[in-house]
Design an enzyme around this catalytic site. Structure first.
Site, PDB file in Angstrom:
ATOM      1  N   SER A 259       0.865  -1.192   0.000  1.00  4.54           N
ATOM      2  CA  SER A 259       0.000   0.000   0.000  1.00  4.54           C
ATOM      3  C   SER A 259       0.894   1.232   0.000  1.00  4.54           C
ATOM      4  O   SER A 259       2.101   1.134   0.204  1.00  4.54           O
ATOM      5  CB  SER A 259      -0.874   0.026   1.258  1.00  4.54           C
ATOM      6  N   ASP A 260       0.308   2.400  -0.228  1.00  2.45           N
ATOM      7  CA  ASP A 260       1.081   3.614   0.039  1.00  2.45           C
ATOM      8  C   ASP A 260       0.987   3.895   1.547  1.00  2.45           C
ATOM      9  O   ASP A 260       0.242   3.243   2.279  1.00  2.45           O
ATOM     10  CB  ASP A 260       0.596   4.795  -0.819  1.00  2.45           C
ATOM     11  N   TRP A 261       1.732   4.870   1.987  1.00  2.00           N
ATOM     12  CA  TRP A 261       1.859   5.227   3.414  1.00  2.00           C
ATOM     13  C   TRP A 261       0.471   5.492   4.022  1.00  2.00           C
ATOM     14  O   TRP A 261      -0.170   6.473   3.686  1.00  2.00           O
ATOM     15  CB  TRP A 261       2.752   6.463   3.494  1.00  2.00           C
TER      16      TRP A 261
END
Ligand code: NOJ
Length: 729
Positions: A259-261
Site C-alpha cells: 500500500s502507500d503510506w
C-alpha cells in the site's frame, strides 16, 4: 539465485511452518526508529511480526534489526529494507521528469543501476520507484517524480528504470527490487491537488494511464504500490478490479503489492471503510499484500482470518509473494548480504553519469540571435539569481540521501571553467526563490551593468514540487519576475536558466531573455552540465516530456488531446481585444479556444532547440497500404545542416483519422535519439506493427480499426512533415 520453482518450493516450505501471526507479520511494514531500537520493536521483530521497514538510515540500526529478525526470531526471516530511491541515492541524478526530457531510456536505466548499487550497499534492498503516473497537470507537485504526459514515453522509461534497479538478478549486490507506483490514476488528481479524486473512463485508463504499469510488469517489476487516490469512486488500495483483475489476472503480475503510506487506513477518510478492521478486510480482499505504516493488518487481520471473513488462502498467497521476493533478493543467503556500508561520496563514475544525464535533460527554449553558446571572446560575466549558488536546491524533490556538499552549483562550475583571469560578478539578487525582499536588486543590477552578459538562475526551490506540493499559481515565486525585469534594464544579453520541478508559466519573463534554458532540478552535477551547454562543449538536446501552458487557466493542455467539432486551427480567431463594445451575441469564430490566449500552449510537447539545425525530409513508409497484423516501416532523412555535432530526438506521431471512438489529434508512437556530425544525413527507420495503432473501444476490447491514418516524423509534436497510410484487412 535459485530458479523460480525452487523459490516457490522454499516459500511453500517456510509457509507451512508459519503460524498465522507470523504470516501476518510478513504483511506489515513500518517506518524505522529515529534513534535506538525500542524494546517493544525488538520484541515484535523476535516474534516475527514485521516483514519490512522503510527509512532505516542508520547503518548500525539497519544491521541490528536484520540480525534480530534473522537470528532471534523463530523462523529467522530477514526484513526487506525499503527507501525512496527516486532519482539517485547519494549521487543525485536529474529528477525523473528531467530524465524523461532526455528521451533516452537507456541513460535512465544506467542512472537507476547506479542508484541501486549505492542504495544496496547502504542496506536497502527495495526502492519505491519508478513512479509512472501520467500527469497532465503541472499544478500537481508530483509531476516532478514521473515521466510527464505521454504513455509511450513514460512506458519506455518505466521499463528502463525497472531494468536498471533490478538488473538481471535481484540478489546481485548492485540490484534492488523496484516498485511501480502509484497504481493507478494518481496523476489525474482533480485540480492538480495531491491525493485528490481521479475520475477516469475505463478506455482512457487503459490507453493512457495503465500502459507504463503494464510495461513495468512486462519488465519484471518485483512490486507495485497501490495509490492514495480513489478512482471512479473506489480507493485504489481497496480496488479489486485494479489489483486483482487487471494487475494479477490480466497481466500475470507475480510480485507483491504494497500500500502507500497509511493508504489502507485512509480508506476510512475516503468514506469507503467504516473502521480499521473494515480497511484491513477490504485491502486484503483487493490484493494489497503488505500494509505500509498504518496498523490495520497488525491489529485486525488475525481476527478477520479466524472469523473467516478473510480467507486464509489469501493471506498465504500474499505471504508467498513476499517471501519469494525476499528469496530472489538473496536475503536468506549465508552470509547475509545486508551490507549497510554507505559510500563516503559519489564515485567519479556516478558523477560523470549524473553530468551526462543532466546535460541531455536540459531543454533550450529560446536562443535569440544565437546568443548561446556564449562567444569565447566574452571576458566578463554576471552570475545572478537565487539558484545560482545553492547546492541544496539543485538536487530536487525526494532528495533523502544526497548531500548539498556533493553538488556543484552553476556559479562554482562557471568559476571552475573560466578560471582566474575571467571576471565573474556574482549577486544572488534574492536569498531564495520565494523571497520578496528586493534589497539586493540594486547590487545585482550593478553586477549586470559591469559585465558583458548575464547568466540568471531562477526557478523553484526543491520543496515547491513533489509530494503534497501542488501550486495554484505556476509563475516564478517571490520577486523573481521583478528581478529579471530589473536585470533587463542593464541592456546586457541575458541567459535565463530555470531550475524547477515542473513546467512554470514563464511566458511573461522570456521576453527579457535572449536565451532560455530549462534545467529542471539537475542533481549533483548541475553546474558542470549547465556550463557544458552555455559554453558549447555540447549542444542542448533535451525535449519537453510535458506541454508548457501559457497560464494556469489553460490546464489541462497536452498534445494528445481530441479534436472537437470546431477545431480552432480552421478559422480566423477573434481575440478578446477585437470584440466591439456592446457586441451582439455571437459565437465569435466558432472554435474551441480561449478568448484571451487562443489555444496554443507556451511550448509544445517534444519541443527543444539545438545549437545546430536539423532538417527533416523524405518521409516514407514501406507501404501506404498496411495489412492488419503485419510489420511496417516508416523512415525519414535527418540532416544536420548546422555547424556543430549534436544530438536530436526524432519523434514519430500518428493520427487515426476516423474510429469508432474518436482518437487524439496526435499520438506519439516511437522516438529515437541520434547524434549527427555537421552536414551528416541519417535515415532513421522506425519498425512498427499495426498493433501499436489500436485503442480500447466502447466494450473495452483493444482493437486496431482499418482505415486512414496520418503519420508525422519530426523534432517535436507540431511537426508538419506528414504522410498518409491505410490499414486494411
Ligand atoms: C508516500 C508517497 O506517496 C510514496 O510515493 C512513497 O513511496 C511513500 N510515501 C514512502 O515514503
Amino acid at each position: 539465485m535459485p530458479l523460480n520453482n525452487e523459490i516457490d518450493e522454499k516459500a511453500d516450505e517456510l509457509l507451512a511452518k508459519m503460524a498465522l501471526a507470523e504470516k501476518i507479520g510478513q504483511m506489515v511494514q513500518i517506518a524505522g526508529p529515529k534513534g535506538p531500537i525500542p524494546d517493544d520493536l525488538k520484541q515484535r521483530l523476535r516474534e516475527g511480526k514485521i516483514g519490512s521497514m522503510l527509512n532505516v538510515t542508520d547503518p548500525q540500526t539497519n544491521l541490528e534489526i536484520q540480525r534480530i529478525a534473522a537470528e532471534e526470531s523463530r523462523l529467522g526471516i530477514p526484513l526487506i529494507m525499503a527507501r525512496d530511491v527516486i532519482h539517485g541515492f547519494r549521487t543525485l541524478f536529474p529528477i525523473p521528469l528531467a530524465q524523461a526530457a532526455t528521451w533516452d531510456p537507456q541513460l535512465a536505466e544506467a542512472c537507476a543501476k547506479a542508484a541501486a548499487k549505492e542504495a544496496r550497499s547502504a542496506g536497502f534492498q527495495w526502492t519505491f520507484a519508478p513512479m509512472m503516473d501520467i500527469a497532465r497537470d503541472p499544478r500537481w507537485g508530483r509531476v516532478a517524480e514521473g515521466f510527464g504526459e505521454d504513455p509511450v514515453l513514460a512506458a519506455r522509461f518505466a521499463s528502463a528504470m525497472v531494468r536498471g534497479f533490478q538488473g538481471s538478478d535481484l540478489s546481485d549486490p548492485g540490484s534492488i527490487a523496484a516498485c511501480a507506483k502509484h497504481f493507478a490514476g494518481y496523476g489525474a488528481a482533480e485540480g492538480g491537488r495531491d491525493y485528490d479524486t481521479a475520475n477516469i473512463p475505463e478506455n482512457l485508463l487503459r490507453d493512457v494511464y495503465l500502459p507504463p504499469f503494464k510495461a513495468a510488469v512486462d519488465a519484471g517489476v518485483a512490486t507495485v504500490m497501490s495509490a492514495f487516490n480513489e478512482i471512479n469512486g473506489i480507493p485504489a488500495t481497496g480496488n479489486i478490479r485494479l489489483l486483482r483483475h487487471i494487475l494479477r489476472n490480466e497481466w500475470g503480475f507475480s510480485g507483491f503489492v504494497v500500500s502507500d503510506w497509511r493508504s489502507v487506513a485512509e480508506m476510512i477518510d475516503h468514506g469507503f471503510c467504516e473502521d480499521m478492521k473494515d480497511a484491513a478486510e477490504k485491502s486484503v480482499l483487493a490484493g494489497v499484500d503488505m500494509e505500509m505504516q498504518s496498523s490495520a493488518y497488525a491489529d485486525h487481520l488475525e481476527k478477520l482470518a479466524m472469523e473467516g471473513t478473510v480467507p486464509r488462502t489469501l493471506i498465504d498467497e500474499a505471504v508467498r509473494r513476499i517471501l519469494r521476493i525476499k528469496w530472489r533478493l538473496g536475503l536468506f543467503n549465508k552470509p547475509a548480504p545486508y551490507y549497510a556500508k554507505p559510500a563516503d561520496a559519489p564515485s567519479m563514475e556516478d558523477r560523470e553519469l549524473s553530468r551526462t544525464a543532466a546535460l541531455k535533460s536540459i531543454v533550450l527554449l529560446k536562443n535569440k540571435n544565437r546568443l548561446l553558446p556564449l562567444s569565447k571572446n566574452i571576458r566578463s560575466l554576471a552570475v545572478i539569481g537565487p539558484l545560482a549558488d545553492d547546492p541544496y536546491e539543485v538536487l530536487g524533490t525526494w532528495n533523502r540521501d544526497g548531500r548539498a556538499e556533493d553538488a556543484v552549483t552553476p556559479l562554482a562550475a562557471v568559476r571552475n571553467f573560466l578560471g582566474e583571469s575571467f571576471r565573474i560578478h556574482y549577486s544572488a539578487g534574492l536569498d531564495y526563490s520565494r523571497s520578496s525582499d528586493t534589497g539586493q536588486f540594486a547590487r545585482a543590477l550593478e553586477e549586470a551593468q559591469r559585465s558583458e552578459a548575464v547568466l540568471l538562475f531562477v526557478g523553484e526551490e526543491a520543496i515547491l514540487s513533489g509530494e503534497a506540493h501542488s501550486r495554484a499559481y505556476l509563475n516564478l515565486p517571490g520577486s523573481q519576475e521583478a528581478l529579471i525585469a530589473e536585470i533587463a534594464r542593464s541592456g546586457k544579453p541575458i541567459v535565463l536558466v530555470i531550475l524547477a520541478g515542473r513546467p512554470l508559466t514563464i511566458g511573461a519573463v522570456t521576453q527579457y531573455a535572449d536565451a532560455v534554458l530549462y534545467a529542471w532540478h539537475p542533481g549533483t552535477m548541475c553546474g558542470p552540465a549547465i556550463v557544458d551547454l552555455i559554453f558549447g562543449n555540447e549542444s542542448p538536446s533535451g525535449k519537453l516530456p510535458i506541454t508548457f501552458p501559457k497560464t494556469e487557466g489553460q490546464i489541462p493542455v497536452y498534445h494528445a488531446h481530441k479534436s472537437t467539432g470546431r477545431p480552432p486551427e480552421n478559422v480566423p480567431l477573434t481575440m478578446m481585444e477585437d470584440i466591439p463594445l456592446r457586441a451582439y451575441q455571437s459565437s465569435l469564430g466558432d472554435a474551441s479556444r480561449y478568448l484571451d490566449i487562443g489555444y496554443l500552449p507556451l511550448y509544445p510537447f517534444g519541443y527543444g532547440l539545438s545549437y545546430t539545425e536539423f532538417v527533416y525530409a523524405n518521409i516514407k513508409m514501406s507501404s501506404n497500404r498496411i495489412r492488419m497484423d503485419e510489420p511496417f516501416e516508416a523512415s525519414v532523412e535527418v540532416t544536420n545542416t548546422g555547424g556543430m555535432e549534436a544530438e536530436e530526438v526524432v519523434q514519430l506521431y500518428i493520427r487515426d483519422l476516423t474510429a469508432s471512438l474518436t482518437r487524439p489529434v496526435r499520438e506519439l508512437k516511437d522516438f529515437e535519439r541520434i547524434r549527427l556530425k555537421p552536414k551528416e544525413t541519417r535515415t532513421v527507420v522506425f519498425h512498427l506493427s499495426t498493433d501499436v495503432l489500436g485503442f480500447h473501444n466502447s466494450v473495452m476490447e483493444y482493437v486496431v480499426e482499418p482505415g486512414r491514418f496520418h503519420l508525422w516524423i519530426g523534432g517535436d509534436s507540431t511537426t508538419t512533415l506528414m504522410t498518409e497510410f491505410a490499414v486494411v484487412r
